[in-house]
Design a protein around this motif. Structure first.
Motif: not given
Length: 144
Positions: A89-95, A100-102, A113-114, A133-134
């Motif tokens: 979740v933290e990585i998705l939030n950063t990227y 959000c769902e959309l 990929v993440i 993330l790199a």
């Protein structure tokens, strides 16, 4: 070993799924996802977020309108699974700058990929945000 990873919204719709156990047939997956989402939605805030389901253990966390659910087997450390969800979740939030769902629906390939950078062959291999993330950011640069 991880068996599957699901992202389910509050309406019980699966927005993302990744299965590491190929023995589950697609028809069975749909039924299983519906049952899992119902069980997660029913659980209250005071109930444990790790519970048994069929022959799996499930760990889930709710972030905003999404439930992040991981199915795993008995020998896996429960806290490591919850840490994986938190890191993801933290990585998705950063990227995505507050995911959000959309974001997940319109960038499903990036979400895959993440996760693939974090989990390889049903085993957790990386949880460091910068290391995950790199390669994703390099792919973004190459596509521009």
């Amino acid at each position: 070993m991880l068996k599957f990873f699901l992202l389910v919204n509050k309406q019980g719709q699966t927005r993302f799924s990744r299965y590491y156990n190929t023995q589950i047939q697609p028809e069975e997956r749909v039924l299983m996802e519906a049952e899992i989402s119902r069980k997660c939605l029913k659980r209250g805030d005071s109930q444990c977020s790790i519970f048994e389901f069929r022959n799996y253990k499930l760990a889930f966390r709710r972030y905003a309108s999404l439930f992040f659910v991981i199915g795993f087997d008995e020998e896996k450390n429960h806290f490591a699974i919850l840490e994986l969800v938190q890191a993801y979740v933290e990585i998705l939030n950063t990227y995505f700058d507050n995911v959000c769902e959309l974001d997940i629906m319109f960038n499903i390939e990036k979400v895959h990929v993440i996760l693939e950078e974090m989990v390889l062959n049903s085993r957790i291999v990386e949880t460091n945000k910068n290391n995950v993330l790199a390669p994703v950011l390099e792919m973004d640069k190459a596509s521009k």
